[in-house]
Write an enzyme that holds these catalytic residues in place. Structure first.
Site, PDB file in Angstrom:
ATOM      1  N   HIS A   1      -8.683   0.536  -3.302  1.00 21.84           N
ATOM      2  CA  HIS A   1      -9.532   0.332  -2.126  1.00 21.84           C
ATOM      3  C   HIS A   1     -10.248   1.642  -1.834  1.00 21.84           C
ATOM      4  CE1 HIS A   1      -9.445  -0.571   2.528  1.00 21.84           C
ATOM      5  NE2 HIS A   1     -10.671  -0.564   2.034  1.00 21.84           N
TER       6      HIS A   1
ATOM      7  N   SER B   1       0.854  -1.195   0.000  1.00 21.42           N
ATOM      8  CA  SER B   1       0.000   0.000   0.000  1.00 21.42           C
ATOM      9  C   SER B   1       0.882   1.234   0.000  1.00 21.42           C
ATOM     10  CB  SER B   1      -0.884   0.008   1.246  1.00 21.42           C
ATOM     11  OG  SER B   1      -1.401   1.315   1.446  1.00 21.42           O
TER      12      SER B   1
ATOM     13  N   ASP C   1      -5.092   3.365  -1.676  1.00 24.93           N
ATOM     14  CA  ASP C   1      -6.127   3.662  -0.689  1.00 24.93           C
ATOM     15  C   ASP C   1      -6.751   5.036  -0.922  1.00 24.93           C
ATOM     16  OD1 ASP C   1      -6.089   1.389   1.196  1.00 24.93           O
ATOM     17  OD2 ASP C   1      -3.994   1.973   1.467  1.00 24.93           O
TER      18      ASP C   1
ATOM     19  N   HIS D   1      -1.480  -1.511  -4.023  1.00 22.72           N
ATOM     20  CA  HIS D   1      -2.727  -1.206  -3.320  1.00 22.72           C
ATOM     21  C   HIS D   1      -2.825   0.313  -3.161  1.00 22.72           C
ATOM     22  CE1 HIS D   1      -6.034  -2.294  -0.567  1.00 22.72           C
ATOM     23  NE2 HIS D   1      -5.599  -1.311   0.207  1.00 22.72           N
TER      24      HIS D   1
ATOM     25  N   GLY E   1      -8.536   3.841   7.693  1.00 19.51           N
ATOM     26  CA  GLY E   1      -8.314   5.287   7.748  1.00 19.51           C
ATOM     27  C   GLY E   1      -6.850   5.664   7.905  1.00 19.51           C
TER      28      GLY E   1
ATOM     29  N   MET F   1     -12.327   3.796   0.324  1.00 23.93           N
ATOM     30  CA  MET F   1     -12.860   4.027   1.676  1.00 23.93           C
ATOM     31  C   MET F   1     -13.648   5.322   1.641  1.00 23.93           C
ATOM     32  SD  MET F   1      -9.509   2.860   3.782  1.00 23.93           S
ATOM     33  CE  MET F   1      -8.507   3.027   2.318  1.00 23.93           C
TER      34      MET F   1
ATOM     35  N   MET G   1     -10.833  -6.243   6.421  1.00 25.98           N
ATOM     36  CA  MET G   1     -10.028  -5.240   7.135  1.00 25.98           C
ATOM     37  C   MET G   1      -9.642  -5.804   8.495  1.00 25.98           C
ATOM     38  SD  MET G   1      -9.628  -2.665   5.158  1.00 25.98           S
ATOM     39  CE  MET G   1      -8.630  -1.811   6.376  1.00 25.98           C
TER      40      MET G   1
ATOM     41  N   MET H   1      -9.369   7.732   0.221  1.00 28.59           N
ATOM     42  CA  MET H   1     -10.131   8.110   1.430  1.00 28.59           C
ATOM     43  C   MET H   1     -10.793   9.458   1.205  1.00 28.59           C
ATOM     44  SD  MET H   1      -7.347   7.246   4.344  1.00 28.59           S
ATOM     45  CE  MET H   1      -6.489   5.673   4.385  1.00 28.59           C
TER      46      MET H   1
ATOM     47  N   ASP I   1      -6.148  -6.646   4.908  1.00 28.07           N
ATOM     48  CA  ASP I   1      -5.575  -5.292   4.907  1.00 28.07           C
ATOM     49  C   ASP I   1      -5.545  -4.717   6.321  1.00 28.07           C
ATOM     50  OD1 ASP I   1      -4.798  -2.712   4.276  1.00 28.07           O
ATOM     51  OD2 ASP I   1      -6.588  -2.230   3.090  1.00 28.07           O
TER      52      ASP I   1
HETATM   53  C1  DX5 Z   1      -5.902   1.379   6.093  1.00 28.35           C
HETATM   54  C2  DX5 Z   1      -5.603   1.122   4.636  1.00 28.35           C
HETATM   55  C3  DX5 Z   1      -4.471   0.197   4.476  1.00 28.35           C
HETATM   56  C4  DX5 Z   1      -3.160   0.721   5.009  1.00 28.35           C
HETATM   57  C5  DX5 Z   1      -2.416  -0.452   5.561  1.00 28.35           C
HETATM   58  O1  DX5 Z   1      -7.045   2.108   6.231  1.00 28.35           O
HETATM   59  O2  DX5 Z   1      -6.722   0.557   3.997  1.00 28.35           O
HETATM   60  O3  DX5 Z   1      -4.329  -0.264   3.146  1.00 28.35           O
HETATM   61  O4  DX5 Z   1      -2.370   1.380   4.063  1.00 28.35           O
HETATM   62  O5  DX5 Z   1      -1.295  -0.011   6.230  1.00 28.35           O
HETATM   63  P1  DX5 Z   1      -0.487  -0.944   7.229  1.00 28.35           P
HETATM   64  O6  DX5 Z   1      -0.032  -2.146   6.459  1.00 28.35           O
HETATM   65  O7  DX5 Z   1       0.649  -0.063   7.671  1.00 28.35           O
HETATM   66  O8  DX5 Z   1      -1.406  -1.319   8.368  1.00 28.35           O
HETATM   67 ZN    ZN Z   2      -6.375  -0.477   2.024  1.00 27.99          ZN
END
Ligand code: DX5
Ligand code: ZN
Length: 213
Positions: free
Chosen positions: A64, A6, A33, A31, A140, A66, A135, A35, A173
């Site tokens: 992903h 990610s 993310d 990946h 977040g 969110m 998850m 948000m 994740d």
């Molecule tokens: C969290 C994200 C993850 C995040 C994971 O909300 O969806 O993809 O980047 O990070 P780590 O591996 O550091 O927990």
């Molecule tokens: Zn993610």
């Protein structure tokens, strides 16, 4: 085991180089993310950045979402050359419509479940899915601690998929590291998302190797 680093944990001022580094290091996907500051209490990046990154790597994009109203991003993600998209079951009242919307655009459709959300929430649409994203932290932020009860949930989902004669990969994740990777594999995970445990390490190839259990 497939690894999807990610970029949330990468150096945002050097994204192109960071992508090259994980590609060389043996990553299977990137990946990304997205948000919106509403569904999760943080903002990251959106379609314009994803589009700009497409020319920097050959790795397939795993986006992903969110966000509330994830359907609003699909056209842009399709144009940005996205391979797979997950959206949150907690954010979408019309799961069936959303899944078809993603697939009609030629992308793989996945549903993401927060740690506190029951597997029953995807019971009816399971056969339509290309993957499920479990998850293992509250979404977040990167760098959070893995929630141990996620392991039982992954094992239960894996059993549910097998019982129904389906083959749907489970992606996990949040808080994934080399200590819990073997347990995640045993529970039935096939794709591990890893932010800090890849980008937080100097040697990304070694970090990815450590997760490929
Ligand atoms: C969290 C994200 C993850 C995040 C994971 O909300 O969806 O993809 O980047 O990070 P780590 O591996 O550091 O927990
Ligand atoms: Zn993610």
């Amino acid at each position: 085991m497939k690894i999807a680093p990610s970029i949330l944990a990468s150096d945002f001022s050097r994204l192109a180089e960071e992508l090259k580094d994980i590609e060389k290091g043996g990553a299977d996907y990137v990946h990304l993310d997205v948000m919106d500051g509403h569904f999760v209490p943080n903002l990251s990046f959106g379609v314009p950045i994803i589009k700009a990154l497409r020319s920097c790597t050959n790795l397939p994009f795993d986006v992903h979402l969110m966000t509330y109203h994830p359907e609003e991003y699909l056209e842009g993600l399709e144009k940005a050359g996205t391979h797979m998209v997950s959206f949150h079951v907690e954010a979408v009242p019309h799961l069936d419509r959303m899944i078809h919307n993603i697939k009609d655009r030629g992308m793989k459709a996945g549903i993401a479940l927060n740690p506190g959300t029951s597997l029953a929430s995807i019971d009816q649409v399971l056969p339509l899915l290309d993957f499920v994203l479990i998850m293992s932290v509250n979404p977040g932020f990167g760098g959070q601690k893995f929630i141990p009860y996620s392991l039982d949930k992954i094992a239960a989902l894996s059993a549910m998929i097998k019982e129904r004669g389906l083959t749907i990969p489970i992606e996990v994740d949040g808080g994934v590291n080399k200590d819990n990777a073997p347990l995640l594999k045993k529970a039935g995970a096939e794709i591990l998302v890893a932010g800090s445990s890849v980008f937080g390490k100097e040697d990304r190839a070694a970090a990815i190797r450590d997760l490929k259990v």
